[in-house]
Enzyme design. Structure first.
Site, PDB file in Angstrom:
ATOM      1  N   TYR A  56       2.387  -7.073  -6.194  1.00  0.00           N
ATOM      2  CA  TYR A  56       3.623  -6.548  -5.626  1.00  0.00           C
ATOM      3  C   TYR A  56       4.840  -7.206  -6.297  1.00  0.00           C
ATOM      4  CZ  TYR A  56       6.954  -5.422  -1.821  1.00  0.00           C
ATOM      5  OH  TYR A  56       8.023  -4.972  -1.080  1.00  0.00           O
ATOM      6  N   THR A  59       0.823  -1.220   0.000  1.00  0.00           N
ATOM      7  CA  THR A  59       0.000   0.000   0.000  1.00  0.00           C
ATOM      8  C   THR A  59       0.853   1.264   0.000  1.00  0.00           C
ATOM      9  OG1 THR A  59      -1.302  -1.313   1.543  1.00  0.00           O
ATOM     10  CG2 THR A  59      -2.083   0.926   1.093  1.00  0.00           C
ATOM     11  N   SER A 112       5.169  -9.933   7.046  1.00  0.00           N
ATOM     12  CA  SER A 112       5.231  -8.485   7.222  1.00  0.00           C
ATOM     13  C   SER A 112       4.322  -8.062   8.377  1.00  0.00           C
ATOM     14  CB  SER A 112       4.797  -7.809   5.910  1.00  0.00           C
ATOM     15  OG  SER A 112       4.892  -6.423   6.022  1.00  0.00           O
ATOM     16  N   ARG A 132      -0.359  -9.331  -2.869  1.00  0.00           N
ATOM     17  CA  ARG A 132       0.990  -9.859  -2.627  1.00  0.00           C
ATOM     18  C   ARG A 132       0.856 -11.291  -2.107  1.00  0.00           C
ATOM     19  NH1 ARG A 132       5.041  -7.146   1.961  1.00  0.00           N
ATOM     20  NH2 ARG A 132       6.988  -7.889   1.078  1.00  0.00           N
ATOM     21  N   ARG A 164      10.070  -1.988   6.309  1.00  0.00           N
ATOM     22  CA  ARG A 164      10.841  -2.997   7.036  1.00  0.00           C
ATOM     23  C   ARG A 164      11.987  -3.469   6.148  1.00  0.00           C
ATOM     24  NH1 ARG A 164      11.014  -8.617   7.897  1.00  0.00           N
ATOM     25  NH2 ARG A 164       9.572  -8.872   6.148  1.00  0.00           N
ATOM     26  N   LYS A 165      11.672  -4.309   5.169  1.00  0.00           N
ATOM     27  CA  LYS A 165      12.711  -4.920   4.351  1.00  0.00           C
ATOM     28  C   LYS A 165      12.407  -4.755   2.862  1.00  0.00           C
ATOM     29  CE  LYS A 165      15.229  -9.254   4.800  1.00  0.00           C
ATOM     30  NZ  LYS A 165      15.181 -10.625   5.315  1.00  0.00           N
ATOM     31  N   HIS A 192      -8.726  -0.543   2.617  1.00  0.00           N
ATOM     32  CA  HIS A 192      -8.429  -1.969   2.757  1.00  0.00           C
ATOM     33  C   HIS A 192      -9.707  -2.809   2.716  1.00  0.00           C
ATOM     34  CE1 HIS A 192      -4.217  -1.507   3.529  1.00  0.00           C
ATOM     35  NE2 HIS A 192      -4.275  -1.171   4.785  1.00  0.00           N
TER      36      HIS A 192
HETATM   37  P1  PAP Z   1       0.253  -1.004   5.374  1.00  0.00           P
HETATM   38  O1  PAP Z   1      -0.836  -1.967   5.102  1.00  0.00           O
HETATM   39  O2  PAP Z   1       0.601  -0.903   6.841  1.00  0.00           O
HETATM   40  O3  PAP Z   1       0.079   0.301   4.690  1.00  0.00           O
HETATM   41  P2  PAP Z   1       1.946  -1.862   3.240  1.00  0.00           P
HETATM   42  O4  PAP Z   1       2.584  -0.634   2.754  1.00  0.00           O
HETATM   43  O5  PAP Z   1       0.808  -2.428   2.473  1.00  0.00           O
HETATM   44  O6  PAP Z   1       1.561  -1.683   4.768  1.00  0.00           O
HETATM   45  O7  PAP Z   1       3.030  -2.999   3.352  1.00  0.00           O
HETATM   46  C1  PAP Z   1       4.233  -2.823   4.019  1.00  0.00           C
HETATM   47  C2  PAP Z   1       5.247  -3.654   3.256  1.00  0.00           C
HETATM   48  O8  PAP Z   1       5.641  -2.943   2.076  1.00  0.00           O
HETATM   49  C3  PAP Z   1       6.512  -3.867   4.069  1.00  0.00           C
HETATM   50  O9  PAP Z   1       6.999  -5.135   3.626  1.00  0.00           O
HETATM   51  P3  PAP Z   1       8.004  -6.045   4.476  1.00  0.00           P
HETATM   52  O10 PAP Z   1       7.495  -6.073   5.880  1.00  0.00           O
HETATM   53  O11 PAP Z   1       7.958  -7.383   3.811  1.00  0.00           O
HETATM   54  O12 PAP Z   1       9.329  -5.402   4.360  1.00  0.00           O
HETATM   55  C4  PAP Z   1       7.368  -2.710   3.596  1.00  0.00           C
HETATM   56  O13 PAP Z   1       8.741  -2.894   3.836  1.00  0.00           O
HETATM   57  C5  PAP Z   1       7.041  -2.700   2.101  1.00  0.00           C
HETATM   58  N1  PAP Z   1       7.312  -1.415   1.463  1.00  0.00           N
HETATM   59  C6  PAP Z   1       7.112  -0.167   1.945  1.00  0.00           C
HETATM   60  N2  PAP Z   1       7.494   0.748   1.061  1.00  0.00           N
HETATM   61  C7  PAP Z   1       7.968   0.091  -0.022  1.00  0.00           C
HETATM   62  C8  PAP Z   1       8.536   0.507  -1.264  1.00  0.00           C
HETATM   63  N3  PAP Z   1       8.705   1.774  -1.553  1.00  0.00           N
HETATM   64  N4  PAP Z   1       8.902  -0.454  -2.140  1.00  0.00           N
HETATM   65  C9  PAP Z   1       8.736  -1.758  -1.862  1.00  0.00           C
HETATM   66  N5  PAP Z   1       8.224  -2.214  -0.691  1.00  0.00           N
HETATM   67  C10 PAP Z   1       7.832  -1.304   0.219  1.00  0.00           C
END
Ligand code: PAP
Length: 316
Positions: A215, A69, A161, A153, A281-282, A131
């Site tokens: 994703y 998102t 996550s 995703r 996060r990652k 959502h």
């Molecule tokens: P939300 O539902 O709280 O808004 P959302 O943004 O949908 O969260 O998802 C967060 C995930 O997107 C995290 O994944 P991870 O825990 O597997 O690392 C976050 O790191 C990842 N994320 C955030 N920004 C980006 C970005 N610019 N490019 C790719 N992945 C991203």
């Protein structure tokens, strides 16, 4: 506020076939139009369904939590507003604010404590996020042909996550607990595969213009994944823009590396009450392999396969 009061106040019935269920921490979840929510979110959805006046030029970004998102919000904002804010602008809003404050959630933010959050004053095109599943969103749009972009995703990466995210808020939250929640489907915005299916099925009939994105595809082929939404949203990149590296500049601006390292995203709290750093996060694909046992992964894959059977949608 008590759920009965919410129903009474809104003169609407929450689906009472289902008794409220409790989440891992003992908080009650209620089923509304097939999804599970905490009471304040049910009220916000009712507010949004009753009062939201969609404009045909609106853009709605839809997703499950933890499906990309934040990234989609950043990309959509940068693409749609590129004439107003060039991606290399030093004062670009994405450099000084979190994407969640620039593109706000309808049911998690704008309508939480407010039946009329003043959205009619915003200039077009307005971009919002949600959502909720398609059937709940659709009711709020009242036949407006506004455009919906959905991102999904692999559920195993979504789960990991979310587990990391919630483990910071809830103690003793094991992977077993979250897997049980996902398989049972009784969790905030769950059941997840039903939500994905609601948008997938809509993308096939397309009664509302809907772009279905993944994703993993965005990671694999970022250029195309920016060009596709731009085409869909009616703001295609011109040849001149492509030649000038506009697509690459937007990708760099919205990249995980760039956004997660900005001071604005390391500090502060979003308008929906979550610390900005909690959205990063990652990034990437397949982190579930570092956490789930083969047995856990198989259980989740089987659940997803069963739910998606016959739909044409597959997660390999
Ligand atoms: P939300 O539902 O709280 O808004 P959302 O943004 O949908 O969260 O998802 C967060 C995930 O997107 C995290 O994944 P991870 O825990 O597997 O690392 C976050 O790191 C990842 N994320 C955030 N920004 C980006 C970005 N610019 N490019 C790719 N992945 C991203």
């Amino acid at each position: 506020m008590a759920i009965s009061k919410i129903c009474h106040q809104m003169n609407t019935k929450v689906d009472c076939k289902f008794k409220p269920e409790k989440d891992f921490t003992g908080r009650k979840l209620y089923n509304y139009q097939g999804s599970w929510y905490y009471p304040n979110t049910v009220q916000a959805i009712l507010n949004f369904q009753t009062h939201f006046q969609a404009r045909d030029s609106d853009i709605i970004l839809a997703s499950l939590p933890k499906s990309g998102t934040t990234w989609l919000k950043a990309l959509a904002f940068a693409v749609v507003h590129r004439n107003k804010y060039a991606p290399n602008l030093e004062s670009h809003p994405l450099l000084s604010d979190n994407p969640h404050n620039l593109v706000r959630f309808l049911e998690l933010d704008l309508y939480v404590k407010n039946q009329c959050p003043g959205l009619e004053e915003l200039p077009s095109p307005r971009i919002f996020a949600t959502h909720v599943p398609f059937q709940t969103l659709h009711e709020s749009l009242r036949d407006s042909p506004c455009k919906v972009v959905y991102v999904c995703r692999d559920i195993k990466d979504v789960l990991i996550s979310r587990w990391h995210f919630r483990s910071k808020l809830v103690s003793n939250y094991s992977l077993g607990d979250i897997i049980d929640e996902y398989i049972k489907g009784v969790c905030f915005f769950g059941p997840f595969q039903e939500q994905v299916l609601s948008y997938w099925k809509e993308s096939l009939v397309n009664s509302n213009p809907l772009l279905f994105m993944r994703y993993e595809e965005m990671i694999e082929n970022p250029d195309a994944q920016v060009i596709r939404p731009a085409d869909f949203l009616g703001c295609s990149f011109s040849e001149e823009e492509k030649q000038s590296g506009m697509v690459e500049k937007i990708l760099e601006l919205c990249s995980f590396g760039n956004l997660s390292n900005l001071e604005a995203n390391k500090t502060g709290t979003s308008t929906c009450g979550i610390p900005h750093h909690g959205f990063f996060r990652k990034g990437g694909v397949g982190d579930w392999k570092n956490h789930l046992t083969d047995d856990m992964a198989r259980k989740l894959d089987e659940m997803v396969k069963k739910k998606l059977e016959g739909s044409g949608l597959k997660f390999e």
